[in-house]
Design a protein around this motif. Structure first.
Motif, PDB file in Angstrom:
ATOM      1  N   LEU B 255       0.756  -1.281   0.077  1.00  8.31           N
ATOM      2  CA  LEU B 255       0.032  -0.165  -0.044  1.00  8.31           C
ATOM      3  C   LEU B 255       0.979   1.304   0.121  1.00  8.31           C
ATOM      4  N   GLY B 256       0.390   2.264  -0.688  1.00  9.03           N
ATOM      5  CA  GLY B 256       1.490   3.306  -0.850  1.00  9.03           C
ATOM      6  C   GLY B 256       0.257   4.486  -0.987  1.00  9.03           C
ATOM      7  N   LEU B 257       0.917   5.771  -0.260  1.00  9.31           N
ATOM      8  CA  LEU B 257       0.538   7.022  -0.356  1.00  9.31           C
ATOM      9  C   LEU B 257       1.403   8.283  -0.560  1.00  9.31           C
ATOM     10  N   GLY B 258       1.154   9.215  -1.449  1.00  9.71           N
ATOM     11  CA  GLY B 258       2.282  10.018  -1.775  1.00  9.71           C
ATOM     12  C   GLY B 258       1.585  11.353  -2.393  1.00  9.71           C
ATOM     13  N   PHE B 259       2.512  12.626  -1.764  1.00 11.29           N
ATOM     14  CA  PHE B 259       2.007  13.989  -2.077  1.00 11.29           C
ATOM     15  C   PHE B 259       3.028  14.678  -2.584  1.00 11.29           C
ATOM     16  N   ASN B 260       2.761  15.276  -3.823  1.00 11.05           N
ATOM     17  CA  ASN B 260       3.789  16.109  -4.364  1.00 11.05           C
ATOM     18  C   ASN B 260       3.242  17.522  -4.501  1.00 11.05           C
ATOM     19  N   TYR B 261       4.098  18.521  -3.996  1.00 12.09           N
ATOM     20  CA  TYR B 261       3.849  19.836  -4.173  1.00 12.09           C
ATOM     21  C   TYR B 261       4.831  20.557  -4.876  1.00 12.09           C
ATOM     22  N   LYS B 299      -0.039  17.159  -6.012  1.00 10.51           N
ATOM     23  CA  LYS B 299      -0.409  15.985  -6.646  1.00 10.51           C
ATOM     24  C   LYS B 299      -0.557  14.997  -5.294  1.00 10.51           C
ATOM     25  N   SER B 300      -1.669  14.036  -5.593  1.00 11.36           N
ATOM     26  CA  SER B 300      -1.761  13.101  -4.540  1.00 11.36           C
ATOM     27  C   SER B 300      -1.935  11.603  -5.254  1.00 11.36           C
ATOM     28  N   GLY B 301      -1.557  10.721  -4.587  1.00  6.72           N
ATOM     29  CA  GLY B 301      -1.489   9.280  -5.182  1.00  6.72           C
ATOM     30  C   GLY B 301      -1.566   8.291  -4.243  1.00  6.72           C
ATOM     31  N   LEU B 302      -2.317   7.130  -4.807  1.00  9.31           N
ATOM     32  CA  LEU B 302      -2.619   6.007  -3.905  1.00  9.31           C
ATOM     33  C   LEU B 302      -2.218   5.060  -4.601  1.00  9.31           C
ATOM     34  N   GLU B 303      -1.311   4.074  -3.972  1.00 10.67           N
ATOM     35  CA  GLU B 303      -0.664   2.762  -4.570  1.00 10.67           C
ATOM     36  C   GLU B 303      -1.400   1.459  -4.130  1.00 10.67           C
ATOM     37  N   LEU B 304      -1.557   0.447  -4.740  1.00  8.10           N
ATOM     38  CA  LEU B 304      -1.897  -0.815  -4.028  1.00  8.10           C
ATOM     39  C   LEU B 304      -1.107  -1.911  -5.116  1.00  8.10           C
ATOM     40  N   ALA B 305      -0.601  -2.911  -4.427  1.00  4.16           N
ATOM     41  CA  ALA B 305       0.073  -3.809  -5.468  1.00  4.16           C
ATOM     42  C   ALA B 305       0.048  -5.127  -4.665  1.00  4.16           C
ATOM     43  N   THR B 306      -0.079  -6.165  -5.130  1.00  2.03           N
ATOM     44  CA  THR B 306       0.241  -7.524  -4.790  1.00  2.03           C
ATOM     45  C   THR B 306       0.795  -8.260  -5.598  1.00  2.03           C
ATOM     46  N   VAL B 307       1.569  -9.515  -4.983  1.00  2.00           N
ATOM     47  CA  VAL B 307       2.383 -10.495  -5.770  1.00  2.00           C
ATOM     48  C   VAL B 307       1.920 -11.870  -5.130  1.00  2.00           C
ATOM     49  N   VAL B 308       1.293 -12.735  -5.845  1.00  2.00           N
ATOM     50  CA  VAL B 308       1.275 -14.503  -5.362  1.00  2.00           C
ATOM     51  C   VAL B 308       1.977 -15.149  -6.335  1.00  2.00           C
ATOM     52  N   ILE B 318      -4.003   8.896  -9.276  1.00  2.00           N
ATOM     53  CA  ILE B 318      -3.212   9.947  -8.858  1.00  2.00           C
ATOM     54  C   ILE B 318      -4.151  11.263  -9.347  1.00  2.00           C
ATOM     55  N   ARG B 319      -4.248  12.111  -8.670  1.00  7.47           N
ATOM     56  CA  ARG B 319      -4.903  13.422  -8.659  1.00  7.47           C
ATOM     57  C   ARG B 319      -3.912  14.546  -8.641  1.00  7.47           C
ATOM     58  N   SER B 328     -10.662  29.765 -11.688  1.00  4.87           N
ATOM     59  CA  SER B 328     -10.667  28.720 -10.963  1.00  4.87           C
ATOM     60  C   SER B 328      -9.743  27.502 -10.801  1.00  4.87           C
ATOM     61  N   ASP B 329      -9.568  26.902  -9.753  1.00  5.39           N
ATOM     62  CA  ASP B 329      -8.567  25.836  -9.993  1.00  5.39           C
ATOM     63  C   ASP B 329      -8.914  24.804 -10.891  1.00  5.39           C
ATOM     64  N   ALA B 330      -7.699  23.906 -11.327  1.00  8.11           N
ATOM     65  CA  ALA B 330      -7.942  22.819 -12.282  1.00  8.11           C
ATOM     66  C   ALA B 330      -7.685  21.621 -11.597  1.00  8.11           C
ATOM     67  N   ASP B 331      -8.538  20.639 -11.675  1.00  6.31           N
ATOM     68  CA  ASP B 331      -8.204  19.281 -11.174  1.00  6.31           C
ATOM     69  C   ASP B 331      -7.982  18.092 -12.217  1.00  6.31           C
ATOM     70  N   PHE B 332      -7.090  17.537 -12.109  1.00  4.67           N
ATOM     71  CA  PHE B 332      -7.230  16.194 -13.157  1.00  4.67           C
ATOM     72  C   PHE B 332      -6.923  15.106 -12.629  1.00  4.67           C
ATOM     73  N   ASP B 333      -7.068  13.866 -13.008  1.00  5.17           N
ATOM     74  CA  ASP B 333      -6.771  12.789 -12.330  1.00  5.17           C
ATOM     75  C   ASP B 333      -6.750  11.395 -13.394  1.00  5.17           C
TER      76      ASP B 333
END
Lengths: 441, 441, 441
Positions: B255-261, B299-308, B318-319, B328-333
């Motif tokens: 699981l991962g979480l990231g922010f980039n300003y 930028k905000s990002g959410l990560e999910l990964a699995t190995v079996v 990522i947003r 007005s602000d612009a939002d992309f994802d």
């Protein structure tokens, strides 16, 4: 029972190894034979077996010796690293060195003029250099930050103390510029480095000895010069002599004198400008702008330096005269005096008329705190002459260098421009605070 | 007296060895002396000879031991190669690595819009990296294809599990971007890599352990950024945390979480665009064009990964929010879900919050067929927001990777753009068929 | 008889070494026992001690053998240098080579047209190349002088005499161009190299054997090509076959035939031009200017070469036909004949359809004067065809090459342009005097 004593002696003598004591055995057998304790027939068999075993033992010994000799002979090539990679053949015929350097800066500015804060990769270089058949040398170094070739040459080093070079390298002129940018006392060279002679394609002869050096070069243009196909490129000559009447570990008196001449064809222009000893923002506080009708220029420089234990002082004066067509000649000059003191006791090394870099006495990780060095400098550069108002700048610089290990250096510099007299930034006083992280080897 | 001959033969045969049995001999001589079979005078001579021979034997043994010790001691430096060159000092103090990568692509396009078929050197890099005095690290890598510095840093690794870095490197943000381009599941990263944070000059602190990682960086601008001399350069911060509650060989939950300003000075513009996961043609199927009056972006990002076992799944969302002056602000994802299955059974390795590359269980030339991997991906990127009509694209990608040996990879990818909604290429569906040859080490 | 036991024990203890003669001792003890000179009890103890000592001796011998084996075993990796660095694993599975070249020129011009005298770094390259698991090869070479990738490929060499390559490399066409620029007879290739096929991204299959070679390639565009995103890039094919009915050391007869086809999309233009075998000034004495409406071009080349001891002769004829839309096709051609003679007796090496470089028989520093080679060439290039008046040039070139050691070369060339017929420089005769310093490995 006499034979027994002999037998024992033989046995003892035999006890090991390599030195077969067969001679003693032979003596013993002869004695036993004489004493009549072995028959003639027995004696014959004994001598035969003795000879056989002697031969076999000698062969075994030879094999062992050979194996040991092979096992303990030094390898033909020695490889090592202190960063990068060094390879040397043990016969001294060949060597190869792969190395490089990285300098990453951050700077914040105050005062005036406005200078943009920011970060910068100042230098990022890799090189391949080496020795070929003992007498020949080569190098190719590339600056990745601005995609340019720096050192690229072939040299002949077969005459003791003499060196002949052909390729692209620094014109021999100015102590400050001759010192590698990894080893300068401050992050940037002093203001008068506006007059440094740069690198050109050419040939050079140099003599280096403990107490004096002399170098003379005939140079074409820079590797990156451009021109019209039908125009001859610029050329020049450069010479630098140094004297070190005192040159011992931790004790130095250095005097230097240099001249650098350049024909300014085909553009017949020249421009001098300088930033306040910082490279992150591109602001040049003094600037002659492009001077046209420029035919030739002659730079002359005087160097003085001393080392007394942890204390180093270094000063230079450089004058540049530009001959111009139908216009009066332009003369500019500059000087600096800089001094450093190593708090941890290291002396600045010196060789072949140039300073090397500080090597910490006790490194971090080895029970030490590395080397800590404080430095102070006064620089002056005058680009005003008659109608040319490039400006005159004086600046004071404080520096702190930390060398945790010999390949690393962290520096903090504060530069205060005391005054700009003339030019675009007349009367302005800039403040520079900048830091650098560096690896070099 | 026959036995004597045999004895002698034996003695002769013995002639060499290591363990002197002088103590036993001494006992014997003492015994013979006691028995009266040797005289006092003889005994004296025997003891003397014994001592002499003992000393000589011991010396010989010592010499042999010394030679053997020298011959069998490990060399100070170990050198090896798995492509490129690795050099390590056996004391762990220094290491040097020279390596690189090459990616050569060919692509053919179908559907619409028109995209130019062709070939491309995608990446061609060399690097020098290493360790200095165990605790310090350095790297300099250059991308020859577009003449840019990629990684260029100095690091301190002396604190267990922690790393401090200064220089030019990737902002810690987004799993897809953190994975080396040599190890990505497909030839190109997923559509949302339009939001990757890139590399900047700065400092970073990171903690890496088996079950979690945390990195935070303060970054200036890119190494290649340009700006007016009096403008401050852009800056930003970035942080990424990952959790791996399950992390064993062949078993992973990530699981991962990231922010980039990022402060968008001095240009105050930003632009997002994306090609359909191909790089040979330069067509960007979605593109916001230059957005002006842009102050900052987060930028905000959410990560999910699995190995079996041989199965890997990886997903990210990522947003990106751009703050704009008087607008007005612009939002992309964007998001993607990708999965791969190794037909030959290999598991994707994972370390420090990032996937590594597949290593074949049985290589070609070693009785195997290398590793064969199939992969599928769904990507989505929305660059529409209010008046900004950059377009929204969805694509499906199929991939096949062959790793004949661990340094080589051959890939074939088919990308189908399901739909572009808005923007220049509204309603168009592109087809991409592309192949890559790669070496990397 | 007690002493005998001790003596025997001592003897047994000594036994060691390499050839334990325990069997003889055993015989002896048995004999003594039979003779009644040792008691049953003594005999038992003797046999026990014998066994113990035997075991101990064998163990010592085994240990020594092991140590010697370890000490004398060859290292897994061999490293060497003849300039740069070569690393090979002894099992032949891996190799790595780091090398490069530097060529520095100076030129002075006479006659007409005006050409600018000057200096130049002609080539400055570094490369990393190697073998992976015996059957795979890779290379990445960069030209620092003009910041371009030269060789960048992956190859499969697992089929004897065959090679398969993918990446960026020279189209197989023209002997003069196939010879490395470090090994050409003169500083610059002959005038018809205006038709050389260059490097492109593609795939190639080649067969190399002693008496013939055949190569065929399918190529896209150059690594540095640019085009609009919606345009397909250019492509082509190339093939070259060579025959060497005589190919021994110092004796060669070489015949070659090559074809090179290129689709000139997307620009649909092509231009041929040539300098008078010099690169310092940029003047092109013949030049077709940009030919538009060009669809495709086909080049055909014929090669002939021979070596007789120190004498080499090499000749080529190349014809280029450009198919144009709505305009009549354009045909150009050129040829050269060049010959060299080694004053110091060296023969030019030849392998796989290409000449290598001269290696001096006796190097400077090794009692020799290196290799000295004289060369002469006649070149002709005709870029006139119908309305296209690019000019026809003929030139005569004299060369002198000195190879003091095998990695170094110093060259002096004199080129006289006999005549330019047509084009901008119609009727002009240029003189070129130029020198080069080179290291290459």
């Amino acid at each position: 029972m006499r034979f027994k004593k002999h037998l024992l002696t033989a046995v003892i003598g035999l006890t090991l190894s390599f030195s077969t004591n067969a001679s003693e055995l032979e003596t013993l057998i002869n004695m036993l034979h004489e004493n009549g304790m072995v028959t003639d027939e027995q004696y014959g068999r004994l001598m035969e077996e003795l000879a056989e075993n002697k031969a076999s033992n000698e062969q075994q010994k030879a094999e062992l010796d050979e194996k040991l000799a092979e096992a303990t002979k030094p390898s033909a090539v020695e490889i090592s690293t202190n960063g990068g990679l060094t390879l040397e053949t043990r016969d001294g015929q060949f060597s190869t060195k792969i190395g490089g350097r990285l300098q990453v800066d951050a700077a914040a500015y105050g005062g005036s003029p406005d200078m943009g804060d920011g970060t910068d990769i100042r230098r990022a270089r890799l090189y391949l250099a080496g020795t070929l058949y003992r007498d020949w040398g080569y190098k190719l170094e590339y600056e990745f930050d601005n995609s340019s070739i720096t050192d690229a040459f072939i040299s002949y080093d077969g005459f003791k103390n003499y060196q002949i070079m052909a390729g692209h390298f620094k014109d021999p002129f100015s102590l400050d510029y001759m010192i590698s940018a990894s080893n300068t006392m401050f992050m940037e060279r002093a203001l008068p480095t506006a007059f440094n002679a740069g690198r050109h394609v050419g040939v050079m002869g140099a003599r280096n000895s403990k107490h004096w050096t002399l170098a003379a070069a005939l140079m074409g243009d820079t590797a990156s010069s451009t021109r019209e196909a039908d125009e001859d490129e610029g050329w020049g000559w450069s010479t630098r002599g140094t004297l070190a009447p005192i040159n011992e570990s931790g004790k130095l008196l250095h005097l230097g004198l240099g001249f650098n001449y350049r024909d300014l064809q085909p553009s017949n222009t020249v421009r001098f400008s300088q930033a306040p000893e910082t490279n992150v923002s591109g602001v040049r506080i003094v600037d002659t702008d492009m001077l046209d009708n420029a035919d030739t220029m002659l730079k002359s420089g005087l160097e003085l330096a001393t080392v007394v234990g942890p204390f180093t002082a270094q000063a230079e004066y450089i004058r540049t005269s530009v001959k111009r067509d139908n216009i009066s000649d332009a003369d500019f000059d500059g000087w600096y005096l800089q001094s450093s003191y190593s708090l941890t006791g290291e002396s600045r090394p010196y060789k072949d008329g140039v300073f090397g870099g500080i090597k910490p006495n006790r490194q971090v990780g080895d029970g030490g705190i590395g080397a800590w060095e404080m430095a102070i400098r006064y620089s002056s550069l005058d680009l005003n002459d008659g109608a040319i108002e490039g400006g005159e700048a004086d600046s004071m610089t404080l520096g702190l260098n930390w060398y945790p290990i010999s390949m690393l250096r962290f520096s903090a510099n504060y530069v205060h421009v005391l005054d700009v007299d003339g030019g675009t930034y007349d009367g302005q006083e800039a403040d520079v605070f900048q830091v650098r992280s560096q690896w070099a080897f």
